[in-house]
Design an enzyme around this catalytic site. Structure first.
Site, PDB file in Angstrom:
ATOM      1  N   TRP A 239       0.859  -1.087  -0.234  1.00 36.61           N
ATOM      2  CA  TRP A 239      -0.399   0.292   0.057  1.00 36.61           C
ATOM      3  C   TRP A 239       0.780   1.121  -0.048  1.00 36.61           C
ATOM      4  CZ3 TRP A 239      -1.465  -4.488   2.279  1.00 36.61           C
ATOM      5  CH2 TRP A 239      -2.512  -5.186   2.175  1.00 36.61           C
ATOM      6  N   CYS A 275      -7.331  -4.532  -1.382  1.00 34.99           N
ATOM      7  CA  CYS A 275      -8.303  -5.408  -1.426  1.00 34.99           C
ATOM      8  C   CYS A 275      -9.323  -5.686  -2.972  1.00 34.99           C
ATOM      9  CB  CYS A 275      -9.310  -4.349  -0.329  1.00 34.99           C
ATOM     10  SG  CYS A 275      -9.710  -2.413  -1.282  1.00 34.99           S
ATOM     11  N   HIS A 333     -13.357   0.045   0.610  1.00 35.84           N
ATOM     12  CA  HIS A 333     -12.692  -1.389   1.432  1.00 35.84           C
ATOM     13  C   HIS A 333     -13.598  -2.726   0.437  1.00 35.84           C
ATOM     14  CE1 HIS A 333     -10.119  -4.447   2.726  1.00 35.84           C
ATOM     15  NE2 HIS A 333     -11.380  -5.146   3.787  1.00 35.84           N
ATOM     16  N   ASP A 358     -13.191 -11.858   3.230  1.00 34.04           N
ATOM     17  CA  ASP A 358     -12.461 -10.535   4.000  1.00 34.04           C
ATOM     18  C   ASP A 358     -11.061 -11.436   3.795  1.00 34.04           C
ATOM     19  OD1 ASP A 358     -10.941  -8.731   3.487  1.00 34.04           O
ATOM     20  OD2 ASP A 358     -12.082  -7.616   5.161  1.00 34.04           O
ATOM     21  N   TYR A 523       7.217  25.839  21.387  1.00 34.06           N
ATOM     22  CA  TYR A 523       6.878  26.172  22.389  1.00 34.06           C
ATOM     23  C   TYR A 523       4.808  26.341  21.819  1.00 34.06           C
ATOM     24  CZ  TYR A 523       6.359  31.115  20.105  1.00 34.06           C
ATOM     25  OH  TYR A 523       6.695  32.056  19.589  1.00 34.06           O
TER      26      TYR A 523
END
Length: 562
Positions: A239, A275, A333, A358, A523
């Site tokens: 990926w 995927c 996905h 999956d 800071y």
């Protein structure tokens, strides 16, 4: 019988079993359905005097107790306990001196390659081979656990070799054509090879071949074997955009080339997949084996690493992320759904039907990178305490996005919750057309409804996270406590020594992954530079403390540490 006449009727049998697209030159049949075999016999079968004994075997250690061997025959009364059945086929019109048999496997037989042999009166001591056959799952058979009632759906989810995979984003959904190619000549053998080299088979082949009767088991094994993370799997994922030594995942538009490359190079993983490639290749394997399967895309898909059903983002009170959350939300996905019964979860049909599986390696399940089968009906109802991996898939489609403010003392405060964004436009290809079908309602009730919230809250209770409640705020004493102690005062331009003190307050051993990140910040809270990063695994025994030193960190300007 010697070199006698044998006819396996491959074209006729395979056509009747919907396997003729694979081949008409070898016998490939589906379980629970009869097929014909003809061979030489001394005359018409006489039930009073003649004997036929057939044997089928699969696997390296065939056993009747394990269902990988069956001895059956005629007359039927002699073989009442046999799981395979046979009868004389009537009206075959074949020449005298041969016999045609109708042979039927049980609807729960293990799938795979079988040898078939026969003994007659003339060969009472030694059986003669009739040949080999491949046995597949049978969605056309009502007794098979993958039975799919509608013919139109069987044609789409078992027989169709081309399809669409959806990609993009929730508002801009695109599709790409994919060639599944499950009936190409060599694919069925590659699929069986995939089963044969899975770690469970290598460690206990007799048990593995027996378990191939169960689509729950087979789909879980295939899920693990499509990725190469734990085994000699098909695809290596990547990926980071660096695809040296292989192909970009966008190169692939079909499964056949991927599977053939895997076989050609001796089971070494094909580089590279993401995927949609993992899912589409798995769809090919399951359809080839006879398990109905479809590719599904979830937009705004959550990746919940800690099983608390939330995606947690942390910000400090000075406006930056004090740590990178391992949780994430992907634009989309892709996984697959496989059709089967779930008698392991319910005596009735409560969780039968589509199961999310999956193969993309995300989180380990019982020590292996695989996921599912998770009943879609269980996800819809928030029944996250069921097998397999229901909490993970539930979170993918319905996790809450929670934003936290983290204070200097380590305490945190929830500042917002988004219960709507995750899980949008869950999509698959329509039956019989190239239209997109939105199946979000199969996974969850409409966002914003009381029912959706009630299911989510029930799911959180069922997850039952130890030492933690649903929103991530610890109740009482945490199981593991930590603090950073200064050994020297921080002085500009000087080194500083720190130590990290870990304490296990539990009565059980804790295995920790410690990610220490030392970052210089101006800071005003703007990150300036990375000083030190260290990742280490540490085991803490019950009630044990451990000190880790961090030394010689140079301070050259006003800095805050986290």
């Amino acid at each position: 019988m010697g070199k006698n006449f044998i006819e396996l009727h491959c074209e006729k049998n395979n056509t009747a079993h919907n396997t003729n697209d694979i081949s008409v030159n070898r016998l490939i049949v589906r379980r629970g359905q009869s097929f014909l075999v003809t061979f030489d016999f001394h005359g018409p079968f006489r039930s009073t005097t003649d004997l036929l004994e057939l044997t089928v075997e699969t696997g390296p250690q065939p056993s009747e107790a394990l269902g990988t061997r069956s001895v059956f025959g005629l007359p039927e009364g002699r073989w009442k306990r046999s799981s395979w059945k046979v009868k004389v086929h009537q009206g075959s019109g074949l020449p005298a001196g041969s016999i045609t048999l109708d042979i039927t496997s049980p609807a729960d037989a293990p799938v795979g390659e079988y040898s078939l042999s026969v003994k007659t009166n003339a060969t009472a001591s030694v059986g003669s081979s009739l040949g080999k056959l491949l046995l597949l799952f049978n969605p056309w058979c009502q007794e098979d656990s993958v039975h799919l009632p509608e013919e139109e759906e069987r044609q789409e989810y078992v027989m169709r070799e081309q399809g669409l995979v959806y990609k993009g984003s929730e508002k801009y959904i695109g599709s790409m054509a994919w060639d599944f190619g499950q009936f190409e000549d060599d694919i069925v053998d590659i699929c069986l090879k995939l089963l044969d080299v899975n770690p469970k088979c290598l460690s206990d082949p007799a048990k593995d071949f027996s378990a191939r009767c169960n689509p729950i088991y087979v789909s879980r094994v295939v899920s693990a074997m499509i990725n190469a993370n734990d085994d000699r799997g098909v695809l290596m994922g990547r990926w980071d955009g660096q695809y040296d030594g292989g192909m970009s995942p966008t190169h692939w538009n079909g499964s056949v080339e991927v599977l053939r490359r895997w076989l050609k190079y001796g089971g070494n993983p094909v580089k590279y997949g993401q995927c949609w490639v993992f899912a589409a290749v798995m769809c090919t394997v399951l359809r080839c084996l006879g398990i109905p399967c479809r590719v599904v895309t979830n937009f705004q898909s959550a990746h919940d690493t800690d099983k608390n059903l939330t995606i947690d983002n942390f910000f400090s009170d000075y406006g930056v992320r004090p740590k990178k959350s391992p949780d994430s939300v992907w634009n989309y996905h892709v996984w697959v759904e496989a059709w089967m019964t779930r008698p392991d979860l319910s005596a009735g049909s409560l969780y039968d039907g589509w199961q999310a599986v999956d193969p993309t390696p995300q989180e380990k399940s019982t020590g292996v990178y695989c996921c599912g089968p998770a009943p879609v009906k269980a996800i819809l109802q928030g029944h996250v305490d069921l097998k397999y991996d229901v909490p993970f898939v539930f979170a993918e489609v319905n996790a809450d996005l929670v934003t936290w403010m983290v204070f200097a003392d380590g305490s945190k405060k929830k500042i917002s919750t988004d219960s709507v964004s995750v899980g949008q436009n869950i999509s698959t290809k329509a039956v019989g057309s190239d239209k997109r079908v939105d199946i979000t309602a199969n996974y969850k009730h409409a966002e914003g409804t009381e029912k959706e919230r009630a299911v989510y809250n029930q799911a959180v209770k069922r997850v039952n996270i130890p030492e933690d409640n649903s929103n991530g705020i610890h109740d009482g004493k945490p199981g593991v406590s930590m603090k950073i102690v200064e050994l020297t005062k921080p002085i500009s331009g000087k080194d500083i020594d720190l130590k990290l003190v870990l304490n296990n307050n539990d009565s059980v051993t804790r295995k920790l992954v410690i990610n220490v990140n030392v970052q210089a910040m101006r800071y005003n809270g703007i990150p300036s530079s990375q000083i030190q990063t260290e990742l280490k695994e540490q085991k803490l025994l019950p009630n044990q403390g451990r000190v880790k030193m961090f030394q010689s960190l140079s301070i050259s300007r006003p800095t805050m540490f986290k």
